[in-house]
Design a protein around this motif. Structure first.
Motif, short mmCIF file in Angstrom:
data_model
loop_
_atom_site.label_atom_id
_atom_site.label_comp_id
_atom_site.label_asym_id
_atom_site.label_seq_id
_atom_site.Cartn_x
_atom_site.Cartn_y
_atom_site.Cartn_z
N LEU A 88 2.24 -0.26 3.01
CA LEU A 88 1.16 0.58 2.51
C LEU A 88 1.71 1.87 1.90
N CYS A 89 2.67 2.45 2.56
CA CYS A 89 3.28 3.68 2.02
C CYS A 89 3.95 3.42 0.67
N LEU A 92 1.33 3.31 -1.92
CA LEU A 92 0.86 4.64 -2.29
C LEU A 92 1.80 5.28 -3.32
N ALA A 95 0.91 3.66 -6.53
CA ALA A 95 -0.35 4.21 -7.04
C ALA A 95 -0.11 5.57 -7.71
#
Length: 109
Positions: A88-89, A92, A95
């Protein structure tokens, strides 16, 4: 053309970061020369990218490409931790790179 330079600079960043452990603290000639070549190439290409892309945007994306590419290398080739929170990191970071590209005007102030 600046974005192409930036993508190439980020790619060179991945190559030298992945090779860094093989230099054994820059005591092994072959891996050290490989590393130095790609460090220089990365810096040069980043400098070309900053002709048309603002430095803050270019640097953040350059670091992001290098970080994600090196992380992918670690996950795939070295079997590093693939926990959901870690992934998930990384997403990010991706993103942020995409967001900076979408918000970029490609023109220095």
């Amino acid at each position: 053309m600046g974005w192409i330079y930036l993508l190439l600079a980020g790619s060179a960043e991945i190559f030298y970061a992945a090779a860094m452990p093989k230099t054994d603290g820059f005591t092994k000639l072959g891996p050290s020369l490989f590393c130095v070549f790609f460090i220089a190439a990365s810096m040069y290409l980043l400098s070309l990218a900053t002709r048309t892309i603002p430095i803050g945007t270019a640097y953040a994306i350059w670091v992001g490409i290098g970080a994600l590419g090196t992380a992918a290398y670690g996950l795939i080739a070295l079997g590093e931790d693939r926990s959901p929170l870690r992934l998930l990191c990384f997403m990010l970071i991706l993103a942020g790179i995409v967001g900076l590209k979408l918000l970029s005007t490609d023109a220095k102030p």
